[in-house]
Scaffold this motif. Sequence first.
Motif, PDB file in Angstrom:
ATOM      1  N   PHE A 195       0.834  -1.204   0.000  1.00 46.35           N
ATOM      2  CA  PHE A 195       0.000   0.000   0.000  1.00 46.35           C
ATOM      3  C   PHE A 195       0.868   1.252   0.000  1.00 46.35           C
ATOM      4  CE2 PHE A 195      -2.600   2.852   3.003  1.00 46.35           C
ATOM      5  CZ  PHE A 195      -3.098   3.599   1.945  1.00 46.35           C
ATOM      6  N   TYR A 196       1.890   1.285   0.856  1.00 52.92           N
ATOM      7  CA  TYR A 196       2.774   2.452   0.908  1.00 52.92           C
ATOM      8  C   TYR A 196       3.476   2.671  -0.428  1.00 52.92           C
ATOM      9  CZ  TYR A 196       2.260   1.820   5.981  1.00 52.92           C
ATOM     10  OH  TYR A 196       1.768   1.663   7.242  1.00 52.92           O
ATOM     11  N   LEU A 197       3.975   1.587  -1.023  1.00 50.11           N
ATOM     12  CA  LEU A 197       4.718   1.707  -2.275  1.00 50.11           C
ATOM     13  C   LEU A 197       3.812   2.190  -3.407  1.00 50.11           C
ATOM     14  CD1 LEU A 197       6.905  -1.534  -2.062  1.00 50.11           C
ATOM     15  CD2 LEU A 197       7.680   0.830  -1.770  1.00 50.11           C
ATOM     16  N   LEU A 198       2.604   1.657  -3.478  1.00 47.91           N
ATOM     17  CA  LEU A 198       1.674   2.088  -4.515  1.00 47.91           C
ATOM     18  C   LEU A 198       1.235   3.534  -4.293  1.00 47.91           C
ATOM     19  CD1 LEU A 198      -0.561  -1.118  -4.761  1.00 47.91           C
ATOM     20  CD2 LEU A 198       1.140  -0.364  -6.432  1.00 47.91           C
ATOM     21  N   PHE A 199       0.944   3.863  -3.056  1.00 44.22           N
ATOM     22  CA  PHE A 199       0.464   5.206  -2.726  1.00 44.22           C
ATOM     23  C   PHE A 199       1.566   6.245  -2.886  1.00 44.22           C
ATOM     24  CE2 PHE A 199      -1.358   8.378   0.365  1.00 44.22           C
ATOM     25  CZ  PHE A 199      -2.497   8.645  -0.375  1.00 44.22           C
ATOM     26  N   ALA A 200       2.816   5.815  -2.755  1.00 49.53           N
ATOM     27  CA  ALA A 200       3.943   6.745  -2.918  1.00 49.53           C
ATOM     28  C   ALA A 200       3.945   7.385  -4.300  1.00 49.53           C
ATOM     29  CB  ALA A 200       5.264   6.020  -2.665  1.00 49.53           C
ATOM     30  N   ALA A 201       3.438   6.664  -5.299  1.00 48.64           N
ATOM     31  CA  ALA A 201       3.369   7.234  -6.645  1.00 48.64           C
ATOM     32  C   ALA A 201       2.438   8.440  -6.679  1.00 48.64           C
ATOM     33  CB  ALA A 201       2.900   6.168  -7.638  1.00 48.64           C
ATOM     34  N   VAL A 202       1.334   8.382  -5.924  1.00 47.36           N
ATOM     35  CA  VAL A 202       0.416   9.506  -5.864  1.00 47.36           C
ATOM     36  C   VAL A 202       1.034  10.648  -5.055  1.00 47.36           C
ATOM     37  CG1 VAL A 202      -1.972  10.181  -5.396  1.00 47.36           C
ATOM     38  CG2 VAL A 202      -1.436   7.794  -5.888  1.00 47.36           C
ATOM     39  N   LEU A 218      -8.359   2.786  -9.822  1.00 51.82           N
ATOM     40  CA  LEU A 218      -7.408   1.912 -10.506  1.00 51.82           C
ATOM     41  C   LEU A 218      -7.041   0.712  -9.643  1.00 51.82           C
ATOM     42  CD1 LEU A 218      -5.014   4.539 -12.151  1.00 51.82           C
ATOM     43  CD2 LEU A 218      -6.781   3.158 -13.265  1.00 51.82           C
ATOM     44  N   TRP A 219      -6.862   0.936  -8.347  1.00 50.87           N
ATOM     45  CA  TRP A 219      -6.501  -0.171  -7.457  1.00 50.87           C
ATOM     46  C   TRP A 219      -7.663  -1.158  -7.335  1.00 50.87           C
ATOM     47  CZ3 TRP A 219      -4.495   0.353  -1.696  1.00 50.87           C
ATOM     48  CH2 TRP A 219      -3.834  -0.841  -1.344  1.00 50.87           C
ATOM     49  N   THR A 220      -8.881  -0.648  -7.319  1.00 46.12           N
ATOM     50  CA  THR A 220     -10.040  -1.542  -7.266  1.00 46.12           C
ATOM     51  C   THR A 220     -10.092  -2.439  -8.498  1.00 46.12           C
ATOM     52  OG1 THR A 220     -11.323   0.052  -5.954  1.00 46.12           O
ATOM     53  CG2 THR A 220     -12.555  -1.631  -7.155  1.00 46.12           C
ATOM     54  N   VAL A 221      -9.898  -1.846  -9.659  1.00 48.09           N
ATOM     55  CA  VAL A 221      -9.902  -2.634 -10.900  1.00 48.09           C
ATOM     56  C   VAL A 221      -8.774  -3.663 -10.879  1.00 48.09           C
ATOM     57  CG1 VAL A 221      -9.583  -2.533 -13.401  1.00 48.09           C
ATOM     58  CG2 VAL A 221     -10.998  -0.823 -12.246  1.00 48.09           C
ATOM     59  N   ALA A 222      -7.583  -3.233 -10.443  1.00 46.33           N
ATOM     60  CA  ALA A 222      -6.447  -4.155 -10.381  1.00 46.33           C
ATOM     61  C   ALA A 222      -6.718  -5.300  -9.411  1.00 46.33           C
ATOM     62  CB  ALA A 222      -5.186  -3.402  -9.962  1.00 46.33           C
ATOM     63  N   ALA A 223      -7.377  -5.002  -8.287  1.00 49.56           N
ATOM     64  CA  ALA A 223      -7.684  -6.055  -7.315  1.00 49.56           C
ATOM     65  C   ALA A 223      -8.641  -7.087  -7.904  1.00 49.56           C
ATOM     66  CB  ALA A 223      -8.278  -5.431  -6.053  1.00 49.56           C
ATOM     67  N   VAL A 224      -9.648  -6.622  -8.624  1.00 45.04           N
ATOM     68  CA  VAL A 224     -10.617  -7.537  -9.229  1.00 45.04           C
ATOM     69  C   VAL A 224      -9.950  -8.395 -10.295  1.00 45.04           C
ATOM     70  CG1 VAL A 224     -12.706  -7.657 -10.620  1.00 45.04           C
ATOM     71  CG2 VAL A 224     -12.583  -6.054  -8.714  1.00 45.04           C
ATOM     72  N   LEU A 225      -9.132  -7.768 -11.121  1.00 44.79           N
ATOM     73  CA  LEU A 225      -8.465  -8.513 -12.191  1.00 44.79           C
ATOM     74  C   LEU A 225      -7.460  -9.519 -11.632  1.00 44.79           C
ATOM     75  CD1 LEU A 225      -7.836  -5.685 -14.821  1.00 44.79           C
ATOM     76  CD2 LEU A 225      -9.612  -7.445 -14.841  1.00 44.79           C
ATOM     77  N   SER A 226      -6.707  -9.113 -10.619  1.00 41.53           N
ATOM     78  CA  SER A 226      -5.696 -10.019 -10.069  1.00 41.53           C
ATOM     79  C   SER A 226      -6.331 -11.203  -9.356  1.00 41.53           C
ATOM     80  CB  SER A 226      -4.774  -9.260  -9.106  1.00 41.53           C
ATOM     81  OG  SER A 226      -5.483  -8.811  -7.957  1.00 41.53           O
ATOM     82  N   VAL A 238      -0.708  -6.481  -5.719  1.00 46.59           N
ATOM     83  CA  VAL A 238      -2.010  -5.825  -5.586  1.00 46.59           C
ATOM     84  C   VAL A 238      -2.711  -6.190  -4.281  1.00 46.59           C
ATOM     85  CG1 VAL A 238      -4.310  -5.653  -6.635  1.00 46.59           C
ATOM     86  CG2 VAL A 238      -2.271  -5.608  -8.070  1.00 46.59           C
ATOM     87  N   ASN A 239      -2.478  -7.409  -3.761  1.00 45.62           N
ATOM     88  CA  ASN A 239      -3.121  -7.870  -2.519  1.00 45.62           C
ATOM     89  C   ASN A 239      -4.637  -7.707  -2.581  1.00 45.62           C
ATOM     90  OD1 ASN A 239      -0.822  -8.496  -0.511  1.00 45.62           O
ATOM     91  ND2 ASN A 239      -0.241  -6.511  -1.375  1.00 45.62           N
ATOM     92  N   PRO A 240      -5.309  -8.446  -3.469  1.00 47.07           N
ATOM     93  CA  PRO A 240      -6.743  -8.211  -3.711  1.00 47.07           C
ATOM     94  C   PRO A 240      -7.624  -8.391  -2.487  1.00 47.07           C
ATOM     95  CG  PRO A 240      -6.034 -10.279  -4.723  1.00 47.07           C
ATOM     96  CD  PRO A 240      -4.789  -9.556  -4.304  1.00 47.07           C
ATOM     97  N   THR A 241      -7.287  -9.319  -1.594  1.00 48.21           N
ATOM     98  CA  THR A 241      -8.169  -9.554  -0.445  1.00 48.21           C
ATOM     99  C   THR A 241      -8.041  -8.478   0.623  1.00 48.21           C
ATOM    100  OG1 THR A 241      -6.518 -10.968   0.618  1.00 48.21           O
ATOM    101  CG2 THR A 241      -8.113 -12.054  -0.826  1.00 48.21           C
ATOM    102  N   SER A 242      -6.940  -7.737   0.619  1.00 51.45           N
ATOM    103  CA  SER A 242      -6.749  -6.655   1.591  1.00 51.45           C
ATOM    104  C   SER A 242      -7.055  -5.289   0.994  1.00 51.45           C
ATOM    105  CB  SER A 242      -5.304  -6.660   2.106  1.00 51.45           C
ATOM    106  OG  SER A 242      -4.937  -7.916   2.639  1.00 51.45           O
ATOM    107  N   ALA A 243      -6.906  -5.154  -0.320  1.00 48.97           N
ATOM    108  CA  ALA A 243      -7.042  -3.855  -0.987  1.00 48.97           C
ATOM    109  C   ALA A 243      -8.362  -3.148  -0.699  1.00 48.97           C
ATOM    110  CB  ALA A 243      -6.853  -4.033  -2.493  1.00 48.97           C
ATOM    111  N   PRO A 244      -9.527  -3.843  -0.673  1.00 45.53           N
ATOM    112  CA  PRO A 244     -10.789  -3.105  -0.476  1.00 45.53           C
ATOM    113  C   PRO A 244     -10.818  -2.295   0.810  1.00 45.53           C
ATOM    114  CG  PRO A 244     -11.246  -5.320  -1.269  1.00 45.53           C
ATOM    115  CD  PRO A 244      -9.778  -5.275  -0.956  1.00 45.53           C
ATOM    116  N   TYR A 245     -10.155  -2.770   1.851  1.00 50.61           N
ATOM    117  CA  TYR A 245     -10.182  -2.043   3.120  1.00 50.61           C
ATOM    118  C   TYR A 245      -9.314  -0.792   3.050  1.00 50.61           C
ATOM    119  CZ  TYR A 245     -12.274  -6.428   4.516  1.00 50.61           C
ATOM    120  OH  TYR A 245     -13.093  -7.522   4.586  1.00 50.61           O
ATOM    121  N   PHE A 246      -8.126  -0.882   2.468  1.00 52.16           N
ATOM    122  CA  PHE A 246      -7.296   0.302   2.282  1.00 52.16           C
ATOM    123  C   PHE A 246      -8.028   1.340   1.431  1.00 52.16           C
ATOM    124  CE2 PHE A 246      -3.831  -2.980   2.765  1.00 52.16           C
ATOM    125  CZ  PHE A 246      -3.320  -2.494   3.962  1.00 52.16           C
TER     126      PHE A 246
END
Length: 405
Positions: A195-202, A218-226, A238-246
């Motif tokens: 999460f930190y690494l991905l968010f660092a881009a923003v 974008l992260w939601t779409v990536a989580a569903v696809l992954s 992407v960590n799809p099972t944890s991503a929705p909470y972040f």
Amino acid sequence: MSGFTKAADRTVTAPEAAARSIGLPPLHRPLPPASQGGRPPVAAAQRGGRLAVLDGLRFLAALSVVLFHFVGQTPASMEFVWGRPYDQVFSEGAHSVFAFGRLGVDLFFLISGFVICMSAWGRSPRDFFISRVSRLYPMYWTAVILTTVVLLAFDSPFDPPQGQTVVANLTMFQTPLGVNNLDSVYWTLWPELCFYLLFAAVVWRGLTYQRVVVFCGLWTVAAVLSAGSHIQLLTLVVNPTSAPYFIGGMAFYLMYRFRPTPILWGIVGMSYLLGLYFLLTPTGGRNNWATWHPWRPWLVLATTLFFAAVAAIALGWTGRVRWRWLSTAGTLTFPLYLIHDVIGVTVVNHYGDAVDPWLLVLSLTAGLVLLAYVLQRFAERPVADAARRAMRSGSFGLRTPPPQR
């Protein structure tokens, strides 16, 4: 009056109209004040301060995980901890109730999305990097060293660690390295790091309402696809099972900082549904509850309460709660989470037959909270402060050094 007329007559551009249609604020103007039906951004002091209720929720999440490991784990794990079947230690009802402490991790992630977005707002990438490193590593290294000492020096039910396992765990990259966690609770650190690494881009681009909204989408779409791709590297990042909470936590922070909008409620709603999907999926999800705790409506209720609690904070309903002890408890969350499992199970394994189980669990939990306070006060805080000062005093060597003569 003329100023108002000019503003009213101003032509709305196509991009602005599109932004309005999905709930984004105007592209070149601030959000409207409360008198015009909007909610003004929170004051700077409030943005940077601690939210007592959020700290209290974070400590409650940590405490629920602690009690889950001592009272509510799967039957096989409970027998490993206590040395006998769980129904000889606790009643079926108690075991079923504390089994839901496992969901404390989901609440952790939801709060983390809110807090990281809040703490990163207005910061440079350098400041964001310093804050995350100084927040995570000092206490984490302390926990790894303490856990290693316990495993090597005491008769623990866990196997003594090998040297390479300890070294890999000190990096916090043991998951992508394919190395076992020194303590099972460390598994949550990899989703946090991603999460930190991905968010660092923003953060690098500069945090704005629109950019965070786009990142959430974008992260939601990536989580569903992954989740459906079964591509290991994509799932690892992407960590799809944890991503929705972040993602839900970030959307809640945008509500808190600005105002609720349809697109933010849409992000929260989608995050809630995806979180439930991964929670209730017998295969492919993070929690296989069907094998040992099939009463799923309570899982839905618990997750709903988590989202409702953070929503109350985001909407400002808890702003008057400013009890300092909640903020103090919040600072103990990370050390308590990191140290409780191996140390606690080792103690239970030694004294589980000699002391009443409930008395042992209560006294052990209190002792772990006290130990977390000592570690936070005398280990984590001084080292973190020193690390921040050291990192802020230099440029990390990123500036081009002068050529050698």
